[in-house]
Design an enzyme around this catalytic site. Structure first.
Site, PDB file in Angstrom:
ATOM      1  N   GLY A   1     -30.229 -46.571  15.702  1.00  0.00           N
ATOM      2  CA  GLY A   1     -31.432 -45.802  15.994  1.00  0.00           C
ATOM      3  C   GLY A   1     -31.444 -45.409  17.453  1.00  0.00           C
ATOM      4  O   GLY A   1     -30.721 -45.990  18.259  1.00  0.00           O
TER       5      GLY A   1
ATOM      6  N   CYS B   1     -25.390 -51.389  15.504  1.00  0.00           N
ATOM      7  CA  CYS B   1     -25.913 -50.806  16.740  1.00  0.00           C
ATOM      8  C   CYS B   1     -27.353 -51.279  17.002  1.00  0.00           C
ATOM      9  O   CYS B   1     -27.556 -52.466  17.247  1.00  0.00           O
ATOM     10  CB  CYS B   1     -25.780 -49.288  16.622  1.00  0.00           C
ATOM     11  SG  CYS B   1     -26.062 -48.435  18.132  1.00  0.00           S
ATOM     12  N   TYR B   2     -28.364 -50.409  16.885  1.00  0.00           N
ATOM     13  CA  TYR B   2     -29.740 -50.851  17.121  1.00  0.00           C
ATOM     14  C   TYR B   2     -30.087 -52.025  16.205  1.00  0.00           C
ATOM     15  O   TYR B   2     -30.805 -52.949  16.602  1.00  0.00           O
ATOM     16  CB  TYR B   2     -30.713 -49.691  16.875  1.00  0.00           C
ATOM     17  CG  TYR B   2     -32.165 -50.040  17.139  1.00  0.00           C
ATOM     18  CD1 TYR B   2     -32.645 -50.109  18.446  1.00  0.00           C
ATOM     19  CD2 TYR B   2     -33.035 -50.307  16.093  1.00  0.00           C
ATOM     20  CE1 TYR B   2     -33.976 -50.444  18.697  1.00  0.00           C
ATOM     21  CE2 TYR B   2     -34.362 -50.636  16.335  1.00  0.00           C
ATOM     22  CZ  TYR B   2     -34.829 -50.699  17.637  1.00  0.00           C
ATOM     23  OH  TYR B   2     -36.140 -51.023  17.881  1.00  0.00           O
TER      24      TYR B   2
ATOM     25  N   HIS C   1     -20.117 -48.058  15.175  1.00  0.00           N
ATOM     26  CA  HIS C   1     -20.531 -47.474  13.883  1.00  0.00           C
ATOM     27  C   HIS C   1     -19.385 -47.474  12.867  1.00  0.00           C
ATOM     28  O   HIS C   1     -18.494 -46.637  12.955  1.00  0.00           O
ATOM     29  CB  HIS C   1     -21.022 -46.043  14.097  1.00  0.00           C
ATOM     30  CG  HIS C   1     -22.333 -45.978  14.779  1.00  0.00           C
ATOM     31  ND1 HIS C   1     -23.536 -45.978  14.105  1.00  0.00           N
ATOM     32  CD2 HIS C   1     -22.649 -45.954  16.096  1.00  0.00           C
ATOM     33  CE1 HIS C   1     -24.527 -45.951  14.961  1.00  0.00           C
ATOM     34  NE2 HIS C   1     -24.015 -45.941  16.177  1.00  0.00           N
TER      35      HIS C   1
ATOM     36  N   GLU D   1     -19.600 -46.573   9.840  1.00  0.00           N
ATOM     37  CA  GLU D   1     -19.822 -45.562   8.796  1.00  0.00           C
ATOM     38  C   GLU D   1     -19.245 -44.193   9.140  1.00  0.00           C
ATOM     39  O   GLU D   1     -19.120 -43.342   8.273  1.00  0.00           O
ATOM     40  CB  GLU D   1     -21.329 -45.443   8.485  1.00  0.00           C
ATOM     41  CG  GLU D   1     -22.194 -44.806   9.576  1.00  0.00           C
ATOM     42  CD  GLU D   1     -22.636 -45.777  10.682  1.00  0.00           C
ATOM     43  OE1 GLU D   1     -21.997 -46.834  10.833  1.00  0.00           O
ATOM     44  OE2 GLU D   1     -23.592 -45.462  11.394  1.00  0.00           O
TER      45      GLU D   1
ATOM     46  N   ASP E   1     -27.693 -27.518  -8.009  1.00  0.00           N
ATOM     47  CA  ASP E   1     -28.674 -28.547  -8.357  1.00  0.00           C
ATOM     48  C   ASP E   1     -29.396 -28.237  -9.668  1.00  0.00           C
ATOM     49  O   ASP E   1     -29.524 -29.100 -10.536  1.00  0.00           O
ATOM     50  CB  ASP E   1     -29.701 -28.713  -7.227  1.00  0.00           C
ATOM     51  CG  ASP E   1     -29.024 -28.927  -5.884  1.00  0.00           C
ATOM     52  OD1 ASP E   1     -27.833 -29.301  -5.886  1.00  0.00           O
ATOM     53  OD2 ASP E   1     -29.672 -28.710  -4.846  1.00  0.00           O
TER      54      ASP E   1
ATOM     55  N   LYS F   1     -25.608 -34.830  -2.799  1.00  0.00           N
ATOM     56  CA  LYS F   1     -24.983 -33.605  -3.311  1.00  0.00           C
ATOM     57  C   LYS F   1     -23.594 -33.861  -3.922  1.00  0.00           C
ATOM     58  O   LYS F   1     -23.277 -33.338  -4.992  1.00  0.00           O
ATOM     59  CB  LYS F   1     -24.851 -32.608  -2.164  1.00  0.00           C
ATOM     60  CG  LYS F   1     -24.498 -31.218  -2.595  1.00  0.00           C
ATOM     61  CD  LYS F   1     -25.738 -30.447  -2.851  1.00  0.00           C
ATOM     62  CE  LYS F   1     -25.523 -28.996  -3.126  1.00  0.00           C
ATOM     63  NZ  LYS F   1     -26.808 -28.298  -3.249  1.00  0.00           N
TER      64      LYS F   1
END
Ligand code: XMP
Length: 541
Positions: free
Chosen positions: A61, A88-89, A175, A177, A233, A397
């Site tokens: 964050g 992280c945060y 991070h 990710e 979609d 998606k």
């Protein structure tokens, strides 16, 4: 918070502290075939216990734990006996609340680093001695809470990977990710499978079965209507509903006269002929074009088109009801409007996706705050009192695309580029007339076919032509011409929120330009748009 997942699934709960990467974490976990869900940071430990996740991830964050109003956490979360990974945060909060020391450095540190693994750790198992990582942080841990130990360090940080294996609490200053941490997925893999003991049970095959059961339970024997746009979609939603409830679903496809060439043919072929979906085709092109006569202001165009769509859709639903009555379907006619819905059609299906339903965390300076996305059928449910069926609201998606493929939708639908609801009207600057539509359609067809032939169509976010209200002098044979200009817009983007123009090969640009100038009557000039978003938008209007 109500979980979107059936309780039988393993799941990871991600607490969002406003990181621009929170959704990326959720997607990475799902790529590991484990269901993940995002909750706001202020969810209580009691609520989490009720959701019973196998593990919790605290996102990064933008705040410092020392900021006034910094997002806080219910510290009972660390005593739930559920493994926690703070990124992280998330790590700073964990250290701060469990008795460690965090210092405010006053600067944000971005960029690559090397993690040296100094202690054997279940989280970093199988990763060797060092790996490339991506840092982005402000605060720094300077002393660990009791029970914690160091698992890895980076050049600038002695506490880059820390853990309390007894309590199953883990923290990473970098991070895992993001793509810049190439082996980050293995770290997440270790967390979800080895530490949280998740089962690999989130697959699109099982999703389809469960979604069908949920749809049947929600709608019973009632009828459902869906506004089919031809986009990914709404198409996948239609195919899923069709599998679940067959002819209880009717799709309405409105031709607003602003579609690309052959669009109505493709949709009717795929859904009507291949899938045998009950499809009502409404050709309202004349109504829309009459309405747009003399209109040049972009916002006015959008409003007129949006409002007209609602009217046309409403009328089409009434007609459907009449047709059903004519067919002797008294069951439908018996449902009164007061029972909700429009006449007998109580349910409206929509292709709402997960990113639309995640509550965005509002933290000052939060780069993740999203600009609300556009909606093609905006206003329909409010005006018509439908009950919504949104079977893909759990999905990202890329997952929707997988579902589409598994349901047998063709690649040309599943991987098609986004197309705006107001259609070609926002790609014709100035007045929309049948002649100008025809010029743009021809140019657009050339762009699409050349992009496909060169294998670029599926690599970019969007590639299209725009008709400018600019005429210029040209020469054709020995004749002077004074004709229209086409702008080419070819962009790459992750989600449409930001974009950059694509550096496509000059030869491809040349081919597109030559063909448009030679084949499209009324065009003598093609220009290439080299603006990024921001400050430009992707569409020109
Ligand atoms: P802009 O032009 O705002 O577009 O940079 C961002 C993305 O949204 C698409 N877009 C729309 N999609 N209805 C839609 O469903 C709309 O009214 C609409 N307007 C823009 C645009 O094509 C791009 O992908």
């Amino acid at each position: 918070m109500k979980t979107l997942a059936p309780s039988a699934h393993s799941k990871i709960l991600i607490l969002d502290f406003g990181s621009q990467y929170t959704q990326v974490i959720a997607r990475r976990i799902r790529e590991l075939q484990v269901y993940s869900e995002i909750a706001s940071f202020n969810i209580s430990a009691k609520q989490i216990a009720a959701l019973a996740p196998n593990g919790i991830i605290l996102s990064g964050g933008p705040a410092s734990v020392y900021d006034k109003g910094a997002p806080q956490i219910d510290t009972e979360i660390f005593s739930l006996n559920i493994p926690v990974l703070g990124i992280c945060y998330g790590l700073m909060l964990m250290a701060h609340h469990l008795g460690g020391q965090v210092v405010f450095t006053g600067r944000r540190e971005y960029g690559p680093g090397t993690l040296r693994i100094t202690n054997r750790s279940e989280l970093l198992e199988g990763l060797g001695h060092q790996l490339d990582v991506w840092n982005s942080h402000g605060d720094e841990v300077t002393a660990l809470p009791k029970g914690f130990r160091v698992a890895g360090t980076t050049e600038g940080c002695d506490f880059a990977a820390v853990e309390d294996p007894q309590r199953k609490l883990y923290g990473l200053q970098f991070h895992p990710e993001v793509a810049h941490t190439p082996r980050g997925k293995e770290i997440l893999h270790n967390f979800v499978y080895h530490i949280c003991q998740c089962a690999m049970d989130w697959t699109m095959g099982s999703f389809i079965e469960e979604a069908c059961a949920r749809i049947r339970k929600q709608v019973g024997d009632q009828k459902v209507v869906l506004g089919l746009s031809g986009g990914v979609d709404s198409s996948v939603t239609a195919a899923l509903l069709h599998k679940a409830i067959g002819d209880q679903l009717t799709c309405i496809f409105v031709n607003n006269g602003l579609l690309r060439a052959r669009e109505e043919e493709i949709v009717q072929r795929v859904f009507g002929e291949n899938f045998h979906v009950r499809l009502k085709y409404v050709d309202a092109s004349e109504r829309f074009l009459a309405l747009l006569k003399d209109v040049t202001d972009p916002e006015t165009k959008r409003k007129l088109i949006g409002n007209e769509f609602i009217k046309v859709f409403q009328h089409a639903t009434e007609e459907l009801l009449e047709e059903d009555r004519g067919n002797g379907e008294h069951r439908l006619a018996a449902a009164s409007p007061s029972s909700g819905g429009h006449g007998g059609y109580k349910f409206l299906a929509q292709g709402t996706l997960y990113p639309d339903v995640i509550e965005s965390v509002s933290i000052e300076g939060n780069p993740a705050q999203v600009i609300k996305s556009h909606h093609n059928v905006g206003g329909l449910p409010e005006k018509m009192h439908f009950e919504l069926v949104e079977p893909v609201r759990q999905l990202f998606k890329d997952e929707v695309r997988q579902v589409g493929l598994q349901l047998g939708l063709p690649k040309e639908i599943v991987y098609r580029q986004p197309f705006p609801g107001p259609g070609l009207a926002v790609r014709i600057l100035g007045e929309v007339t049948p002649e100008r539509l025809s010029i743009l359609r021809e140019a657009d067809t050339i762009v699409q076919s050349e992009m496909e032939a060169a294998d670029w169509y599926y690599k970019v976010w969007q590639s299209f032509a725009v008709l400018l209200p600019v005429q210029s002098v040209g020469v054709m044979g020995d004749q002077r011409t004074y004709e229209n200009t086409i702008a080419l817009r070819i962009v790459e983007s992750r989600d449409g929120m930001t974009a950059d123009w694509v550096r496509i090969p000059y030869e491809l640009l040349a081919r597109i330009s030559n063909r448009i100038c030679n084949e499209v009557k009324g065009v003598n000039r093609v220009v290439f748009d080299v603006s990024s978003k921001p400050p430009s938008t992707i569409e020109w209007e």
